[in-house]
Design a protein around this motif. Structure first.
Motif, PDB file in Angstrom:
ATOM      1  N   UNK A   1       0.835  -1.188   0.000  1.00 42.35           N
ATOM      2  CA  UNK A   1       0.000   0.000   0.000  1.00 42.35           C
ATOM      3  C   UNK A   1       0.870   1.238   0.000  1.00 42.35           C
ATOM      4  N   UNK A   2       0.584   2.188  -0.875  1.00 42.83           N
ATOM      5  CA  UNK A   2       1.378   3.405  -0.936  1.00 42.83           C
ATOM      6  C   UNK A   2       0.460   4.616  -0.927  1.00 42.83           C
ATOM      7  N   UNK A   3       1.019   5.774  -0.649  1.00 44.78           N
ATOM      8  CA  UNK A   3       0.245   6.998  -0.645  1.00 44.78           C
ATOM      9  C   UNK A   3      -0.262   7.351   0.738  1.00 44.78           C
ATOM     10  N   UNK A   4      -0.278   8.654   1.006  1.00 50.19           N
ATOM     11  CA  UNK A   4      -0.753   9.135   2.293  1.00 50.19           C
ATOM     12  C   UNK A   4      -2.254   9.412   2.236  1.00 50.19           C
ATOM     13  N   UNK A   5      -2.908   9.207   3.365  1.00 51.75           N
ATOM     14  CA  UNK A   5      -4.349   9.420   3.488  1.00 51.75           C
ATOM     15  C   UNK A   5      -4.591  10.528   4.501  1.00 51.75           C
ATOM     16  N   UNK A   6      -5.469  11.452   4.142  1.00 49.86           N
ATOM     17  CA  UNK A   6      -5.801  12.561   5.047  1.00 49.86           C
ATOM     18  C   UNK A   6      -7.225  12.403   5.540  1.00 49.86           C
ATOM     19  N   UNK A   7      -7.389  12.552   6.856  1.00 47.08           N
ATOM     20  CA  UNK A   7      -8.706  12.609   7.476  1.00 47.08           C
ATOM     21  C   UNK A   7      -8.905  14.012   8.039  1.00 47.08           C
ATOM     22  N   UNK A   8     -10.152  14.469   8.055  1.00 53.06           N
ATOM     23  CA  UNK A   8     -10.411  15.808   8.590  1.00 53.06           C
ATOM     24  C   UNK A   8     -11.835  15.899   9.115  1.00 53.06           C
ATOM     25  N   UNK A   9     -12.045  16.824  10.032  1.00 54.43           N
ATOM     26  CA  UNK A   9     -13.384  17.116  10.514  1.00 54.43           C
ATOM     27  C   UNK A   9     -14.055  18.089   9.540  1.00 54.43           C
ATOM     28  N   UNK A  10     -15.356  18.266   9.674  1.00 57.61           N
ATOM     29  CA  UNK A  10     -16.102  19.122   8.753  1.00 57.61           C
ATOM     30  C   UNK A  10     -15.554  20.542   8.750  1.00 57.61           C
ATOM     31  N   UNK A  11     -15.226  21.058   9.942  1.00 61.73           N
ATOM     32  CA  UNK A  11     -14.694  22.420  10.029  1.00 61.73           C
ATOM     33  C   UNK A  11     -13.198  22.490   9.713  1.00 61.73           C
ATOM     34  N   UNK A  12     -12.577  21.305   9.477  1.00 57.14           N
ATOM     35  CA  UNK A  12     -11.152  21.182   9.164  1.00 57.14           C
ATOM     36  C   UNK A  12     -10.237  21.726  10.269  1.00 57.14           C
ATOM     37  N   UNK A  13     -10.778  21.812  11.479  1.00 56.01           N
ATOM     38  CA  UNK A  13      -9.945  22.202  12.626  1.00 56.01           C
ATOM     39  C   UNK A  13      -8.974  21.073  12.972  1.00 56.01           C
ATOM     40  N   UNK A  14      -9.463  19.842  12.955  1.00 57.65           N
ATOM     41  CA  UNK A  14      -8.634  18.666  13.251  1.00 57.65           C
ATOM     42  C   UNK A  14      -8.293  17.949  11.948  1.00 57.65           C
ATOM     43  N   UNK A  15      -7.016  17.656  11.756  1.00 54.98           N
ATOM     44  CA  UNK A  15      -6.552  16.971  10.547  1.00 54.98           C
ATOM     45  C   UNK A  15      -5.574  15.870  10.914  1.00 54.98           C
ATOM     46  N   UNK A  16      -5.671  14.767  10.200  1.00 53.49           N
ATOM     47  CA  UNK A  16      -4.808  13.616  10.436  1.00 53.49           C
ATOM     48  C   UNK A  16      -4.220  13.164   9.099  1.00 53.49           C
ATOM     49  N   UNK A  17      -2.949  12.763   9.121  1.00 54.94           N
ATOM     50  CA  UNK A  17      -2.329  12.151   7.948  1.00 54.94           C
ATOM     51  C   UNK A  17      -1.821  10.770   8.354  1.00 54.94           C
ATOM     52  N   UNK A  18      -2.170   9.772   7.547  1.00 52.64           N
ATOM     53  CA  UNK A  18      -1.786   8.385   7.791  1.00 52.64           C
ATOM     54  C   UNK A  18      -0.957   7.922   6.596  1.00 52.64           C
TER      55      UNK A  18
END
Length: 264
Positions: free
Chosen positions: A1-18
């Motif tokens: 598996x390659x490539x980074x995945x971004x998660x975010x809240x609706x307001x984009x205050x909280x962001x995660x990169x996996x």
């Protein structure tokens, strides 16, 4: 598996990169919470310890199980396997690793950091890791699909940024400084039967780490710019390497494990 995945809240205050199943960034109002690869200290941001926690070198990399001896390096075999993506949405992603009993897996630490070339474990398992981001924080869930009587230990090993060397880790009955953890050394600082800890006085973000399923928390660092807050089922420094197997639980004892990181 390659490539980074971004998660975010609706307001984009909280962001995660996996990245390949590893949480490599968690920002709140653009403030980074996680230790970054390349910064002084540890070479990862987080990793799991499974199906054992602890060093095995002093017992010739052998760990006793009901199905015979397994060949495992420090902290098990899971870290030698690669995650595959199971599902993803804007704020949630799941990954899995599958292992077939007695399959030889190349040890990534060999030959530079270990003399054990191959790892093996005498049980099938599937390990599922799920990240779920909300306005309240990040929940990480671990589910283990295997035989009911498979022995196991599980530890989660995330590293957090330290912005202030006067930062304090607080439980409901004590406070621990970075100096306390440095003095504990490689064995790590044990918080016995601890389910929740707060990282405070660390710049603009205060963190509450809450766990379910895990028995203890241990704290480790060798530098002053990061701290590892590690939920564990067993503290490996309580036994010698030849008795590491005494720390096993049975898979039937657990449904799932959770770690919740709540910034404030």
């Amino acid at each position: 598996m390659s490539g980074k995945i971004r998660l975010h809240t609706i307001d984009e205050k909280n962001n995660v990169i996996i990245d390949k199943g590893e949480l490599v960034s968690f920002t709140v109002d653009s403030i980074e919470i996680m230790h970054q690869k390349g910064d002084p200290g540890w070479g990862n941001t987080e990793i799991e310890m499974f199906p054992i926690i602890g060093a095995t070198k002093d017992n010739k990399f052998s760990v006793q199980t009901p199905k015979g001896n397994a060949k495992l390096d420090q902290h098990g075999i899971l870290r030698a396997l690669e995650y595959s993506l199971k599902e993803k949405s804007d704020n949630k992603a799941s990954f899995y690793k599958k292992y077939k009993a007695n399959t030889l897996v190349a040890n990534p630490k060999y030959p530079k950091k270990s003399t054990q070339q191959w790892l093996e474990w005498p049980y099938d398992f599937e390990f599922v890791k799920t990240f779920e981001l909300s306005e309240k924080g990040l929940k990480i869930t671990f589910e283990i699909k295997c035989e009911e009587d498979m022995p196991l230990m599980l530890g989660f090993h995330p590293a957090f940024k330290v912005y202030n060397q006067e930062a304090v880790l607080a439980t409901n009955d004590k406070e621990i400084t970075i100096r306390d953890i440095l003095e504990a050394g490689a064995s790590a600082y044990l918080l016995d039967k601890c389910k929740e800890i707060t990282l405070k006085n660390n710049g603009d973000i205060r963190l509450i780490i809450t766990t379910n399923g895990f028995r203890h928390i241990m704290l480790w660092t060798e530098v002053t710019n990061m701290i590892c807050i590690e939920p564990i089922t067993f503290y490996p420094s309580s036994v010698v390497a030849s008795e590491l197997y005494t720390g096993f639980d049975s898979a039937s004892d657990y449904d799932k494990f959770e770690v919740i990181i709540s910034p404030s």
